[in-house]
Write an enzyme that holds these catalytic residues in place. Sequence first.
Site, PDB file in Angstrom:
ATOM      1  N   THR A 123       0.671  -1.210   0.048  1.00  0.00           N
ATOM      2  CA  THR A 123      -0.015   0.012   0.002  1.00  0.00           C
ATOM      3  C   THR A 123       0.848   1.208  -0.125  1.00  0.00           C
ATOM      4  O   THR A 123       1.994   1.271   0.468  1.00  0.00           O
ATOM      5  CB  THR A 123      -0.995   0.060   1.420  1.00  0.00           C
ATOM      6  OG1 THR A 123      -1.534   1.431   1.480  1.00  0.00           O
ATOM      7  CG2 THR A 123       0.052  -0.253   2.475  1.00  0.00           C
ATOM      8  N   ASP A 124       0.143   2.392  -0.487  1.00  0.00           N
ATOM      9  CA  ASP A 124       0.943   3.500  -0.490  1.00  0.00           C
ATOM     10  C   ASP A 124       1.235   4.277   1.107  1.00  0.00           C
ATOM     11  O   ASP A 124       1.630   5.225   1.503  1.00  0.00           O
ATOM     12  CB  ASP A 124       0.176   4.789  -1.150  1.00  0.00           C
ATOM     13  CG  ASP A 124      -1.427   4.893  -1.073  1.00  0.00           C
ATOM     14  OD1 ASP A 124      -1.852   4.169   0.005  1.00  0.00           O
ATOM     15  OD2 ASP A 124      -1.845   5.790  -1.466  1.00  0.00           O
ATOM     16  N   GLU A 125       0.320   3.843   1.973  1.00  0.00           N
ATOM     17  CA  GLU A 125       0.237   3.987   3.418  1.00  0.00           C
ATOM     18  C   GLU A 125       1.634   3.983   4.004  1.00  0.00           C
ATOM     19  O   GLU A 125       1.769   4.649   5.215  1.00  0.00           O
ATOM     20  CB  GLU A 125      -0.921   3.464   4.108  1.00  0.00           C
ATOM     21  CG  GLU A 125      -2.317   3.638   3.378  1.00  0.00           C
ATOM     22  CD  GLU A 125      -3.428   3.659   4.260  1.00  0.00           C
ATOM     23  OE1 GLU A 125      -3.308   3.461   5.290  1.00  0.00           O
ATOM     24  OE2 GLU A 125      -4.573   3.289   3.682  1.00  0.00           O
ATOM     25  N   TYR A 150      -1.807  -0.406  11.187  1.00  0.00           N
ATOM     26  CA  TYR A 150      -2.072  -1.236   9.787  1.00  0.00           C
ATOM     27  C   TYR A 150      -0.681  -0.972   8.797  1.00  0.00           C
ATOM     28  O   TYR A 150      -0.055  -1.770   8.402  1.00  0.00           O
ATOM     29  CB  TYR A 150      -3.359  -0.670   8.760  1.00  0.00           C
ATOM     30  CG  TYR A 150      -3.342  -1.140   7.625  1.00  0.00           C
ATOM     31  CD1 TYR A 150      -3.160  -2.422   7.176  1.00  0.00           C
ATOM     32  CD2 TYR A 150      -3.528   0.094   6.483  1.00  0.00           C
ATOM     33  CE1 TYR A 150      -3.455  -2.772   5.714  1.00  0.00           C
ATOM     34  CE2 TYR A 150      -3.179  -0.302   5.098  1.00  0.00           C
ATOM     35  CZ  TYR A 150      -3.447  -1.554   4.712  1.00  0.00           C
ATOM     36  OH  TYR A 150      -3.214  -1.854   3.529  1.00  0.00           O
ATOM     37  N   LYS A 154       2.075  -3.376   7.194  1.00  0.00           N
ATOM     38  CA  LYS A 154       2.338  -3.653   5.716  1.00  0.00           C
ATOM     39  C   LYS A 154       4.014  -3.387   5.477  1.00  0.00           C
ATOM     40  O   LYS A 154       4.476  -3.743   4.850  1.00  0.00           O
ATOM     41  CB  LYS A 154       1.426  -2.751   5.197  1.00  0.00           C
ATOM     42  CG  LYS A 154      -0.054  -3.272   4.921  1.00  0.00           C
ATOM     43  CD  LYS A 154      -0.047  -4.726   4.475  1.00  0.00           C
ATOM     44  CE  LYS A 154      -0.110  -4.490   3.016  1.00  0.00           C
ATOM     45  NZ  LYS A 154      -0.351  -6.211   2.502  1.00  0.00           N
TER      46      LYS A 154
HETATM   47  P1  NAD Z   1      -9.703  -7.160   2.156  1.00  0.00           P
HETATM   48  O1  NAD Z   1      -9.646  -6.793   3.733  1.00  0.00           O
HETATM   49  O2  NAD Z   1     -10.922  -7.347   1.514  1.00  0.00           O
HETATM   50  O3  NAD Z   1      -9.553  -9.061   2.131  1.00  0.00           O
HETATM   51  C1  NAD Z   1      -8.392  -9.633   2.797  1.00  0.00           C
HETATM   52  C2  NAD Z   1      -8.419 -11.093   2.272  1.00  0.00           C
HETATM   53  O4  NAD Z   1      -7.470 -11.949   3.136  1.00  0.00           O
HETATM   54  C3  NAD Z   1      -9.767 -11.629   3.206  1.00  0.00           C
HETATM   55  O5  NAD Z   1     -10.270 -12.571   2.298  1.00  0.00           O
HETATM   56  C4  NAD Z   1      -9.225 -12.407   4.491  1.00  0.00           C
HETATM   57  O6  NAD Z   1     -10.158 -13.546   4.549  1.00  0.00           O
HETATM   58  C5  NAD Z   1      -8.053 -12.824   3.972  1.00  0.00           C
HETATM   59  N1  NAD Z   1      -7.209 -13.084   5.171  1.00  0.00           N
HETATM   60  C6  NAD Z   1      -7.187 -12.060   6.273  1.00  0.00           C
HETATM   61  N2  NAD Z   1      -5.857 -12.938   7.087  1.00  0.00           N
HETATM   62  C7  NAD Z   1      -5.644 -13.808   6.602  1.00  0.00           C
HETATM   63  C8  NAD Z   1      -4.718 -15.122   7.239  1.00  0.00           C
HETATM   64  N3  NAD Z   1      -3.926 -14.894   8.165  1.00  0.00           N
HETATM   65  N4  NAD Z   1      -4.440 -16.132   6.207  1.00  0.00           N
HETATM   66  C9  NAD Z   1      -5.353 -16.054   5.053  1.00  0.00           C
HETATM   67  N5  NAD Z   1      -6.067 -15.240   4.627  1.00  0.00           N
HETATM   68  C10 NAD Z   1      -6.489 -14.258   5.246  1.00  0.00           C
HETATM   69  O7  NAD Z   1      -8.481  -6.789   1.467  1.00  0.00           O
HETATM   70  P2  NAD Z   1      -8.085  -6.145   0.043  1.00  0.00           P
HETATM   71  O8  NAD Z   1      -8.781  -4.514   0.401  1.00  0.00           O
HETATM   72  O9  NAD Z   1      -8.648  -6.764  -0.840  1.00  0.00           O
HETATM   73  O10 NAD Z   1      -6.557  -5.864   0.050  1.00  0.00           O
HETATM   74  C11 NAD Z   1      -5.664  -6.854  -0.570  1.00  0.00           C
HETATM   75  C12 NAD Z   1      -4.374  -6.463  -0.281  1.00  0.00           C
HETATM   76  O11 NAD Z   1      -4.275  -5.180  -0.953  1.00  0.00           O
HETATM   77  C13 NAD Z   1      -3.931  -6.298   1.131  1.00  0.00           C
HETATM   78  O12 NAD Z   1      -2.482  -6.637   1.072  1.00  0.00           O
HETATM   79  C14 NAD Z   1      -3.928  -4.949   1.166  1.00  0.00           C
HETATM   80  O13 NAD Z   1      -2.999  -4.096   2.294  1.00  0.00           O
HETATM   81  C15 NAD Z   1      -3.353  -4.316   0.092  1.00  0.00           C
HETATM   82  N6  NAD Z   1      -4.175  -2.991  -0.323  1.00  0.00           N
HETATM   83  C16 NAD Z   1      -5.326  -2.788  -0.126  1.00  0.00           C
HETATM   84  C17 NAD Z   1      -5.761  -1.621  -0.713  1.00  0.00           C
HETATM   85  C18 NAD Z   1      -7.370  -1.147  -0.916  1.00  0.00           C
HETATM   86  O14 NAD Z   1      -7.566  -0.067  -1.114  1.00  0.00           O
HETATM   87  N7  NAD Z   1      -8.269  -1.916  -0.342  1.00  0.00           N
HETATM   88  C19 NAD Z   1      -4.860  -0.328  -0.991  1.00  0.00           C
HETATM   89  C20 NAD Z   1      -3.527  -0.647  -1.107  1.00  0.00           C
HETATM   90  C21 NAD Z   1      -3.069  -1.923  -0.570  1.00  0.00           C
HETATM   91  P1  TYD Z   2     -10.787   4.112   4.197  1.00  0.00           P
HETATM   92  O1  TYD Z   2     -11.594   3.750   3.048  1.00  0.00           O
HETATM   93  O2  TYD Z   2     -10.845   3.499   5.398  1.00  0.00           O
HETATM   94  O3  TYD Z   2      -9.356   3.845   3.360  1.00  0.00           O
HETATM   95  P2  TYD Z   2      -7.725   4.365   4.194  1.00  0.00           P
HETATM   96  O4  TYD Z   2      -7.849   4.670   5.624  1.00  0.00           O
HETATM   97  O5  TYD Z   2      -7.051   3.078   4.075  1.00  0.00           O
HETATM   98  O6  TYD Z   2      -7.279   5.403   3.260  1.00  0.00           O
HETATM   99  O7  TYD Z   2     -10.653   5.865   4.215  1.00  0.00           O
HETATM  100  C1  TYD Z   2     -10.644   6.495   3.011  1.00  0.00           C
HETATM  101  C2  TYD Z   2     -10.662   8.125   3.648  1.00  0.00           C
HETATM  102  O8  TYD Z   2     -12.144   8.333   3.935  1.00  0.00           O
HETATM  103  C3  TYD Z   2      -9.799   8.352   4.791  1.00  0.00           C
HETATM  104  O9  TYD Z   2      -9.414   9.573   4.660  1.00  0.00           O
HETATM  105  C4  TYD Z   2     -10.728   8.095   6.038  1.00  0.00           C
HETATM  106  C5  TYD Z   2     -12.066   8.582   5.394  1.00  0.00           C
HETATM  107  N1  TYD Z   2     -13.460   8.049   5.671  1.00  0.00           N
HETATM  108  C6  TYD Z   2     -14.557   8.766   6.286  1.00  0.00           C
HETATM  109  O10 TYD Z   2     -14.521   9.933   6.113  1.00  0.00           O
HETATM  110  N2  TYD Z   2     -15.662   8.207   6.775  1.00  0.00           N
HETATM  111  C7  TYD Z   2     -15.806   7.029   6.744  1.00  0.00           C
HETATM  112  O11 TYD Z   2     -16.742   6.549   7.243  1.00  0.00           O
HETATM  113  C8  TYD Z   2     -14.679   6.019   6.245  1.00  0.00           C
HETATM  114  C9  TYD Z   2     -14.789   4.589   6.417  1.00  0.00           C
HETATM  115  C10 TYD Z   2     -13.310   6.855   5.777  1.00  0.00           C
END
Ligand code: NAD
Ligand code: TYD
Length: 336
Positions: A123-125, A150, A154
């Site tokens: 992630t960019d975070e 988080y 990561k």
């Molecule tokens: P999500 O939370 O929707 O899904 C995570 C999945 O991992 C779930 O199916 C969960 O059951 C599984 N999981 C969790 N712990 C586990 C374990 N111990 N063993 C096996 N499976 C396990 O996540 P997502 O949004 O699809 O994110 C996927 C990846 O992308 C992550 O690594 C996250 O850090 C990265 N990422 C996500 C975003 C985003 O905006 N969603 C942005 C940047 C990076």
């Molecule tokens: P989120 O989707 O939780 O992703 P991340 O924290 O990983 O960036 O949040 C995106 C942005 O939206 C973040 O600045 C927090 C804000 N946010 C709200 O303002 N209200 C909400 O209910 C949620 C879930 C997020």
Amino acid sequence: MLVTGGAGFIGSNFILYWLKKYPQDKIINLDKLTYAGNLENLKSVEKNPGYFFIHDDICNSHAVDLIIKNYQIETIVHFAAETHVDRSIMDPSPFIKTNVEGTYVLLEAALKNKVKRFHHISTDEVFGALPLGSKTKFDETTAYDPRSPYSASKAGSDHLVRAYHTTFNLPITISNCSNNFGPYQFPEKLFSLAITNLMEGKKVPVYGDGLYVRDWLYVEDHCRAIDLILEKGVIGETYLIGGLTEDIPNIEVIRRIIKIMGHNEEMIAYVKDRPGHDRRYAMDWRKIKEHLGWQPEYSFDQALEKTIAWYKNNQNWWKDIKTGAYQEYYKKQYQH
Ligand code: NAD
Ligand code: TYD
């Protein structure tokens, strides 16, 4: 190919994308099915002979080793993680366990079984926060500065993946992407929460002043980027993946969603801010564009329309989720 976390948001979009594009390939999906994992996402490929689901934990070193060995895994795409910042503030422990220790277990098994590619999704975070109003963006050389449990977990996983390349020559690639949105996103994240709340006649919670900026990436564009990295990415390299938005604050994102969905601003509820809330993320994704020829296909507004339409057409999917344990989480997070 072994996909970890394939029942989650991005992982399931990736599996659907991959099996459509490469129907001859075989994918093993290893997922623990935490609250965020949902096999409904994969209903359409359930009977596909190229798809196989294994319910287990990436921290289970014995199972991971056996899976990689027995299925002769060549490529691992590692999505599995605990992913929600707000939950990491409530309880960091599963984040450290899955994101750091789970990644370590996978790396060890990949090394032992001579996997040809370990692609790590990050992630960019991990780069921390940028100031509001600046033109600065993250790039592949930005120093790590994670600020939530988080992002710190990561960051730990990224460091381990790089260390296994440098020290043990494991063939790795890493991608750090920005905030994704699209179908099958658990309705705790901003887009899926806002869209589904509005359909339920509930207000959209905005943290703090709403002037927080994210670099929004449509999940299908993200899947294409991973595909290109697997095909043409250079071993040991990291690629940043971002979207086409230019500093749209959360409040503006929410206004656009409200407008498309035919509501008005009375549906906005300002709520308590997140502690340590990162102000701004912005991605410079010139490397993946110049080296691999990737760029987003959809404009932000096109992708937003598609996403809203998906949640409208798949109400059973999110209504099933927004019951039970979800309600307890919602109460704890939003009704202080
Ligand atoms: P999500 O939370 O929707 O899904 C995570 C999945 O991992 C779930 O199916 C969960 O059951 C599984 N999981 C969790 N712990 C586990 C374990 N111990 N063993 C096996 N499976 C396990 O996540 P997502 O949004 O699809 O994110 C996927 C990846 O992308 C992550 O690594 C996250 O850090 C990265 N990422 C996500 C975003 C985003 O905006 N969603 C942005 C940047 C990076
Ligand atoms: P989120 O989707 O939780 O992703 P991340 O924290 O990983 O960036 O949040 C995106 C942005 O939206 C973040 O600045 C927090 C804000 N946010 C709200 O303002 N209200 C909400 O209910 C949620 C879930 C997020």
